[in-house]
Design a protein around this motif. Structure first.
Motif, PDB file in Angstrom:
ATOM      1  N   SER A 315       0.870  -1.180   0.000  1.00  0.00           N
ATOM      2  CA  SER A 315       0.000   0.000   0.000  1.00  0.00           C
ATOM      3  C   SER A 315       0.900   1.221   0.000  1.00  0.00           C
ATOM      4  CB  SER A 315      -0.914   0.009   1.233  1.00  0.00           C
ATOM      5  OG  SER A 315      -1.859  -1.038   1.177  1.00  0.00           O
ATOM      6  N   TRP A 316       0.889   1.935  -1.119  1.00  0.00           N
ATOM      7  CA  TRP A 316       1.788   3.065  -1.289  1.00  0.00           C
ATOM      8  C   TRP A 316       1.003   4.372  -1.223  1.00  0.00           C
ATOM      9  CZ3 TRP A 316       5.627   1.483  -5.775  1.00  0.00           C
ATOM     10  CH2 TRP A 316       6.397   0.397  -5.339  1.00  0.00           C
ATOM     11  N   GLU A 317       1.532   5.300  -0.444  1.00  0.00           N
ATOM     12  CA  GLU A 317       0.866   6.577  -0.207  1.00  0.00           C
ATOM     13  C   GLU A 317       1.359   7.620  -1.211  1.00  0.00           C
ATOM     14  OE1 GLU A 317       0.625   9.917   3.389  1.00  0.00           O
ATOM     15  OE2 GLU A 317       1.518   7.936   3.747  1.00  0.00           O
ATOM     16  N   VAL A 318       0.457   8.456  -1.689  1.00  0.00           N
ATOM     17  CA  VAL A 318       0.862   9.524  -2.600  1.00  0.00           C
ATOM     18  C   VAL A 318       1.811  10.476  -1.878  1.00  0.00           C
ATOM     19  CG1 VAL A 318      -1.288   9.351  -3.919  1.00  0.00           C
ATOM     20  CG2 VAL A 318      -1.109  11.001  -2.044  1.00  0.00           C
ATOM     21  N   ASN A 319       2.713  11.065  -2.664  1.00  0.00           N
ATOM     22  CA  ASN A 319       3.713  12.017  -2.167  1.00  0.00           C
ATOM     23  C   ASN A 319       4.745  11.369  -1.235  1.00  0.00           C
ATOM     24  OD1 ASN A 319       2.501  14.229  -3.567  1.00  0.00           O
ATOM     25  ND2 ASN A 319       0.944  14.318  -1.949  1.00  0.00           N
ATOM     26  N   GLN A 320       4.844  10.049  -1.298  1.00  0.00           N
ATOM     27  CA  GLN A 320       5.900   9.322  -0.604  1.00  0.00           C
ATOM     28  C   GLN A 320       6.722   8.559  -1.646  1.00  0.00           C
ATOM     29  OE1 GLN A 320       6.386   9.653   2.814  1.00  0.00           O
ATOM     30  NE2 GLN A 320       4.734  11.151   2.617  1.00  0.00           N
ATOM     31  N   SER A 321       7.928   8.136  -1.286  1.00  0.00           N
ATOM     32  CA  SER A 321       8.816   7.449  -2.226  1.00  0.00           C
ATOM     33  C   SER A 321       8.965   5.978  -1.859  1.00  0.00           C
ATOM     34  CB  SER A 321      10.194   8.120  -2.243  1.00  0.00           C
ATOM     35  OG  SER A 321      10.104   9.442  -2.750  1.00  0.00           O
ATOM     36  N   TYR A 322       8.974   5.133  -2.893  1.00  0.00           N
ATOM     37  CA  TYR A 322       9.067   3.687  -2.697  1.00  0.00           C
ATOM     38  C   TYR A 322       9.985   3.088  -3.767  1.00  0.00           C
ATOM     39  CZ  TYR A 322       4.921   4.515   0.165  1.00  0.00           C
ATOM     40  OH  TYR A 322       4.041   4.993   1.106  1.00  0.00           O
ATOM     41  N   HIS A 323      10.557   1.930  -3.437  1.00  0.00           N
ATOM     42  CA  HIS A 323      11.458   1.245  -4.359  1.00  0.00           C
ATOM     43  C   HIS A 323      10.679   0.254  -5.228  1.00  0.00           C
ATOM     44  CE1 HIS A 323      15.402   2.645  -2.936  1.00  0.00           C
ATOM     45  NE2 HIS A 323      14.826   2.719  -1.743  1.00  0.00           N
ATOM     46  N   ILE A 324      10.765   0.435  -6.536  1.00  0.00           N
ATOM     47  CA  ILE A 324      10.314  -0.569  -7.496  1.00  0.00           C
ATOM     48  C   ILE A 324      11.517  -1.472  -7.771  1.00  0.00           C
ATOM     49  CG2 ILE A 324       9.477  -0.965  -9.847  1.00  0.00           C
ATOM     50  CD1 ILE A 324       8.259   1.890  -9.692  1.00  0.00           C
ATOM     51  N   THR A 325      11.346  -2.788  -7.617  1.00  0.00           N
ATOM     52  CA  THR A 325      12.471  -3.702  -7.808  1.00  0.00           C
ATOM     53  C   THR A 325      12.095  -4.808  -8.785  1.00  0.00           C
ATOM     54  OG1 THR A 325      11.845  -5.084  -5.910  1.00  0.00           O
ATOM     55  CG2 THR A 325      13.356  -3.255  -5.492  1.00  0.00           C
ATOM     56  N   GLU A 392      -2.015  -1.289  -3.987  1.00  0.00           N
ATOM     57  CA  GLU A 392      -2.838  -0.126  -3.648  1.00  0.00           C
ATOM     58  C   GLU A 392      -2.010   1.156  -3.636  1.00  0.00           C
ATOM     59  OE1 GLU A 392      -5.954   1.311  -0.148  1.00  0.00           O
ATOM     60  OE2 GLU A 392      -4.284  -0.019   0.375  1.00  0.00           O
ATOM     61  N   ILE A 393      -2.604   2.219  -4.164  1.00  0.00           N
ATOM     62  CA  ILE A 393      -2.113   3.582  -3.952  1.00  0.00           C
ATOM     63  C   ILE A 393      -3.246   4.357  -3.292  1.00  0.00           C
ATOM     64  CG2 ILE A 393      -1.419   5.733  -5.070  1.00  0.00           C
ATOM     65  CD1 ILE A 393       0.019   4.120  -7.175  1.00  0.00           C
TER      66      ILE A 393
END
Length: 453
Positions: A315-325, A392-393
Motif C-alpha cells: 500500500s503506497w501513499e501519494v507524495n511518498q517514495s518507494y522502491h520498485i524492484t 494499492e495507492i
C-alpha cells in the motif's frame, strides 16, 4: 504531404527477413521521440508523417546487435529506403561441460573433438554417476545419444536431478535418439523408453528425412557456421510428441513435427534433439550443425524480467517514495517503467533507466485504487516485460471517531475529540461546523496524536 521512410530488416548471415524487429524513430536535431513499431513477416516497417529534416532510426531485435542509421527527408512527399542487416550476438559457451554416456554413440566419438577444438574443458561421466556429481560446476550438461538400456533405466530415476540442474541456471542438452524398436546387432529393438527431463517424450522410428528450418533467424543456425536447409537433413530417431507449451520448435521433420526444441526451465534451459547428432556429424556431413549446437548457449539469448516489488500486499501513499524492484537477465541494458490501473495505461514513470533492478519512485497525486500495477520492460525491446502484482495507492485520510451521531455535549463542558489517520499527516486543524457552515476554528494546529480536549 509529409515524407516517409520504408525500413527493411534482415539478418546478415542468411539474409532472412526479421519479423517483429523493434523500430524507433527520433528527430535527430531535437532528440524528440517520434514513432515506434515492429516489422512484419517480410521485415518491413513504414515510418510516415515525417517533415523535412534529419531523422534517427534505431532497429533492434533480441540476440542481435542494435543498428542505428540517420536519414534526411528532403521535401514533403520524399520517400526514402533504409536497409538494415543485423548481426547475431555470438557468445559461445566458455565454461566446463559434463558429458554423460556409457558407450560411444554408434561407436564414434564426435563430441569430444569439438570440445577440444574450441578449448572447452569437459569431464566424461557414465550412468553410475547419476545423482552423485555436483553439476553446478558445469555450464552445460550433455546426455549422449544411443546408449545401452541400463543408461535409460538409471536416467528414469534421476530425471529430477537433471531438471534441478537446469532450474538452477544450467544448460541441459539432450541427444534423445535411443533407437527403440530399431533392430541391429547390439540392441535387438528391446529398449524401453521413459520421459526425458523437462517432460519430453517422442516417437522412435529411425529414418533418413529432409528436415525443415522453422526459425530461420535462430542464433544456433547462424553462428559460428551459417547452416542451410540441406545441412539440417539426415537421420532422425523420431519426433517430439510431448514437450512444454513454451518450447520453441527450431527444426521440424517432414511432417512438421519438432525434432529440435528449446525451452526455459527455471533459471536455465533445456535443448533437445531427435537427430542422430553424433552419427550425422561423423558420417552424415553435418559436423557444423553439431558444432553450432554444442557451442550454443541459449542463456545468452534469453531475455526476461520479473518484477519483485510492489507486491499485492503493498500500500503506497501519494507524495511518498518507494522502491520498485525487479530481477532480469544481464543482457538487458536499460528498462522502461510504466504505471497501469485496472489494465489501463496511466503514466510513464521513466522512459529509460539502468537495468540495476531498483528504481526509487516518488508517487504523485493519484486517485485511490487497489488495481495499480507497475510494468517494467526492456527499453530496447518492449515485448520483453513483466507486470507487478496489483497493489494499492492511497491518499492520506482522517476519520473522526468522537463525537458520534449520538453524542450530546453541554455548553461549557470539556470533551474529547478523537480521530484516526491513514497515511502521513504531521498535524491537524480542528474546526466546528453547523449544518455545513463554519462556526469557529477550535485549534489552528495540533499534533496528530488522535486526541484533543
Amino acid at each position: 504531404d509529409s515524407g516517409y521512410i520504408e525500413v527493411r530488416v534482415n539478418e546478415t548471415r542468411r539474409n532472412n527477413a526479421i519479423e517483429n524487429a523493434y523500430v524507433r524513430v527520433y528527430n535527430h536535431t531535437s532528440g524528440e521521440f517520434w514513432d515506434s513499431g515492429y516489422t512484419d513477416s517480410s521485415g518491413f516497417y513504414n515510418i510516415t508523417g515525417l517533415y523535412i529534416g534529419w531523422w534517427t532510426v534505431i532497429v533492434y531485435y533480441p540476440g542481435f546487435y542494435e543498428n542505428t542509421r540517420i536519414d534526411y527527408i528532403n521535401w514533403n512527399g520524399d520517400d526514402d529506403y533504409l536497409y538494415y542487416y543485423l548481426d547475431v550476438r555470438f557468445q559461445p559457451i566458455n565454461g566446463s561441460v559434463a558429458l554423460f554416456r556409457d558407450n560411444l554413440p554408434w561407436d564414434v566419438n564426435s563430441t569430444e573433438p569439438i570440445l577440444v577444438k574450441y578449448n572447452i574443458s569437459y569431464t566424461v561421466y557414465n550412468s553410475l554417476d547419476f545423482g552423485l556429481v555436483d553439476l553446478s560446476q558445469y555450464q552445460k550438461v550433455i546426455l549422449a545419444s544411443e546408449q545401452v538400456q541400463t543408461f535409460y533405466d538409471r536416467l528414469e530415476g534421476n530425471v529430477t536431478w537433471f531438471e534441478d540442474y537446469a532450474a538452477s541456471g544450467g544448460v541441459l542438452q539432450l541427444n534423445t535418439v535411443d533407437r527403440k524398436g530399431f533392430w541391429d546387432y547390439r540392441h535387438n529393438g528391446t529398449w524401453r523408453a521413459y520421459l526425458y527431463p523437462g517432460g519430453i517424450n517422442k516417437t522412435y522410428n529411425v529414418e533418413y528425412v529432409d528436415n525443415k528450418i522453422n526459425i530461420p533467424t535462430h542464433p544456433f543456425l547462424l553462428k559460428p557456421f551459417k547452416l542451410n536447409e540441406s545441412q539440417v537433413d539426415g537421420w532422425i530417431g523420431g519426433v517430439f510428441t510431448e514437450y512444454p507449451s513454451n518450447a520453441r520448435e527450431i527444426l521440424q521433420g517432414p511432417t512438421n513435427d519438432p525434432i529440435l526444441i528449446e525451452f526455459s526451465y527455471g533459471s536455465g534451459y533445456i535443448v533437445a534433439s531427435t537427430q542422430t547428432l553424433e552419427w550425422n556429424a561423423n558420417y552424415g556431413g553435418t559436423q557444423q550443425l553439431y558444432e553450432n549446437l554444442i557451442l550454443y548457449d541459449p542463456l545468452n539469448f534469453h531475455y526476461s524480467i520479473n518484477v519483485t516489488a510492489p507486491l499485492s500486499a503493498s500500500s503506497w501513499e501519494v507524495n511518498q517514495s518507494y522502491h520498485i524492484t525487479w530481477d532480469s537477465t544481464d543482457n538487458i541494458a536499460e528498462v522502461k517503467i510504466d504505471l497501469y490501473r485496472g489494465g489501463t495505461f496511466v503514466m510513464e514513470l521513466i522512459a529509460n533507466t539502468t537495468n540495476d533492478g531498483d528504481f526509487l519512485w516518488a508517487v504523485p497525486d493519484l486517485i485511490d485504487s487497489t488495481q495499480y500495477q507497475i510494468k517494467v520492460m526492456d527499453a530496447a525491446y518492449p515485448p520483453t516485460f513483466d507486470y507487478s502484482e496489483m497493489f494499492e495507492i492511497f491518499n492520506p485520510s482522517i476519520n473522526v471517531t468522537n463525537p458520534t451521531g449520538s453524542s450530546s455535549w453541554q455548553i461549557g463542558s470539556s470533551q474529547y475529540i478523537n480521530w484516526t489517520v491513514r497515511g502521513t499527516i504531521a498535524s491537524v486543524i480542528i474546526e466546528l461546523y453547523n449544518e455545513g457552515s463554519l462556526v469557529l476554528e477550535i485549534v489552528t494546529s495540533t499534533s496528530n496524536d488522535g486526541v484533543y480536549m
